[in-house]
Write an enzyme that holds these catalytic residues in place. Sequence first.
Site, PDB file in Angstrom:
ATOM      1  N   ASP A  29      -5.372  -1.930  -7.585  1.00 54.55           N
ATOM      2  CA  ASP A  29      -3.936  -1.629  -7.578  1.00 54.55           C
ATOM      3  C   ASP A  29      -3.671  -0.247  -8.182  1.00 54.55           C
ATOM      4  OD1 ASP A  29      -1.301  -2.125  -7.166  1.00 54.55           O
ATOM      5  OD2 ASP A  29      -1.089  -3.696  -8.681  1.00 54.55           O
ATOM      6  N   ASP A  30      -3.049   0.626  -7.427  1.00 52.80           N
ATOM      7  CA  ASP A  30      -2.638   1.947  -7.937  1.00 52.80           C
ATOM      8  C   ASP A  30      -3.819   2.837  -8.324  1.00 52.80           C
ATOM      9  OD1 ASP A  30      -0.228   0.556  -7.724  1.00 52.80           O
ATOM     10  OD2 ASP A  30       0.657   1.475  -9.496  1.00 52.80           O
ATOM     11  N   CYS A  68       3.251  -1.188  -3.521  1.00 59.89           N
ATOM     12  CA  CYS A  68       2.307  -2.316  -3.436  1.00 59.89           C
ATOM     13  C   CYS A  68       2.526  -3.220  -2.229  1.00 59.89           C
ATOM     14  CB  CYS A  68       2.387  -3.179  -4.689  1.00 59.89           C
ATOM     15  SG  CYS A  68       2.102  -2.306  -6.233  1.00 59.89           S
ATOM     16  N   HIS A 122       1.089  -8.973  -2.512  1.00 60.25           N
ATOM     17  CA  HIS A 122       1.773  -8.799  -3.782  1.00 60.25           C
ATOM     18  C   HIS A 122       2.025 -10.180  -4.399  1.00 60.25           C
ATOM     19  CE1 HIS A 122       3.935  -6.209  -6.538  1.00 60.25           C
ATOM     20  NE2 HIS A 122       4.857  -7.152  -6.643  1.00 60.25           N
ATOM     21  N   ASP A 325      -4.355   0.305  -2.924  1.00 61.13           N
ATOM     22  CA  ASP A 325      -3.132   0.128  -2.126  1.00 61.13           C
ATOM     23  C   ASP A 325      -2.279   1.388  -1.979  1.00 61.13           C
ATOM     24  OD1 ASP A 325      -2.175  -0.004  -4.724  1.00 61.13           O
ATOM     25  OD2 ASP A 325      -0.941  -1.798  -4.412  1.00 61.13           O
ATOM     26  N   HIS A 326      -2.633   2.455  -2.679  1.00 60.80           N
ATOM     27  CA  HIS A 326      -2.003   3.774  -2.504  1.00 60.80           C
ATOM     28  C   HIS A 326      -2.528   4.719  -3.567  1.00 60.80           C
ATOM     29  CE1 HIS A 326       0.449   2.325  -5.803  1.00 60.80           C
ATOM     30  NE2 HIS A 326       0.762   1.284  -5.081  1.00 60.80           N
TER      31      HIS A 326
HETATM   32 CA   LIG Z   1       0.071  -0.778  -6.083  1.00 63.58          CA
END
Ligand SMILES: [Ca+2]
Length: 501
Positions: A29-30, A68, A122, A325-326
């Site tokens: 995540d992130d 997300c 999510h 996710d990014h």
């Molecule tokens: Ca994220």
Amino acid sequence: MKPLLSFLSCLSSVLWAADRPNVLFIASDDMRPQLGCYGDPTVKSPNLDALAKRGMVFQHSYVQQALCSPSRISMLSGRYPATTEIFEIGRTLRTTMPDITTMPQHFKNNGYHTRSLGKIYHVGIDDDASWTIPAWHSNQPRTSPATQAAVQKFIADAKKSGTPIPQKGKGSRNAAVPAFEAVDCADDDLLDGDCAANAIAQLREHAKNPAQPFFLAVGFANPHVPWISPKKYWDLYDPAKFTLATNEFVPKGAPDFAATSGNDFYGYRDVPQVTGDKLPEAFKRQCLHGYYAAISYVDAQVGRLMAALDETGLAQNTIIVFWSDHGYYMGEHTWWGAKHNNYEGATSNCLIISQPGMKQAGAKTDSLAQSVDLAPTLTELCGLPENTAFQGRSLKPVLDDPEAKVNDAAFSWYPKGQGYLGVAMRTDKWRYVEWTKQGAETRRELYNMVNDPQNNQNVADQPEYAQMIESLSKRLREKFPVQEFKAPSSTENKKGKKNQP
Ligand SMILES: [Ca+2]
């Protein structure tokens, strides 16, 4: 008769699937593409670097929205946000596409055991139809016992004084959680370590039943803020050696509404309430320290999963995907702990794909990849029937030859204030972003990715690029006609929120 037929059909798909490769899909995540295998000299990521050596690193991989839930929904469904129409956190995919077959569901329908551990969709916005059994989430905390106690006190105090606690942002329970924290504990005492332990147990179970292939998705919550990890990962770094961002200004010449990010970071305890460029340097270094330690914590969990694949022998027949996710901002453009826009730093992500015995192991590619490409890629690599509703393109030609190209552009969406919906088109040389809103003029951004990889200067208004913009706009709109951003109705929002924990 029907149950028998259904049983036979299920049995035949399981038998047919028996010699298919497994998929271990790992999500973080992130996590921006800041790893040793992406050329970063600071971060300690030995396990992801080892995965890169047995796979391929996609150096120009892009998510379809830098947030997300929409990013994950787009990747898992194999559809662009223009099709899912999920541009926000809150709604499940089925609210807009009730009958869709997602990527994991396509695997399930073809005899795979599909499972989700940790954050894949999510949290609270899951999709039961994607999985053989419902998604699993760890009960271990994200924070230290002291922080958990502080959160409990914060909630009790608010109750006593009758102060409502918002779900997100300022005044939420995050006000009792520090933005970063080193915890003197073992990996498994925190959420992501426990998730890895459960995934390892799953892999060992699968090894006992090789007749049915699996699609196991394992999602780690780090390095999403708060940057909290066991102390041993903090000890890997000397914050005095970190390089700080040098472009502490928003993209010059960009529309005001576009050049913004989210500000959740400012809702955490002890974060000075000043713009990113005004944060004290020591504080910036602590933030980076927390972020890098959180990356190393995830890296170690990936190493445990890979060790489990090797130990069980599953490695010989398991495709591994590592995906984030990014992207993320850690000081660039004054943004900290943030994504939420259409620029390069927000939309570029980590993507490593490893196939057993691949000829190009250890290669890196500059070919453009999109998250929507994963559904057709994995479908092809596993020999499943093609699903023509998947909108991306299989990356197999690139896995066979890192010079091959399957995309001439990657696309990302973001809705912004004043009703604008922006679509970014990233080509080898340009990042072109077109913002539209019904009844308002179109706003444009253009960045030269060769001279200005960080998107510091919008050149869309410079007359010499008029023709270039015209041609980029034509290409963009031929593929994605102008679309209005439809904010979800309050009923739809309620429906989504009901599912939240
Ligand atoms: Ca994220």
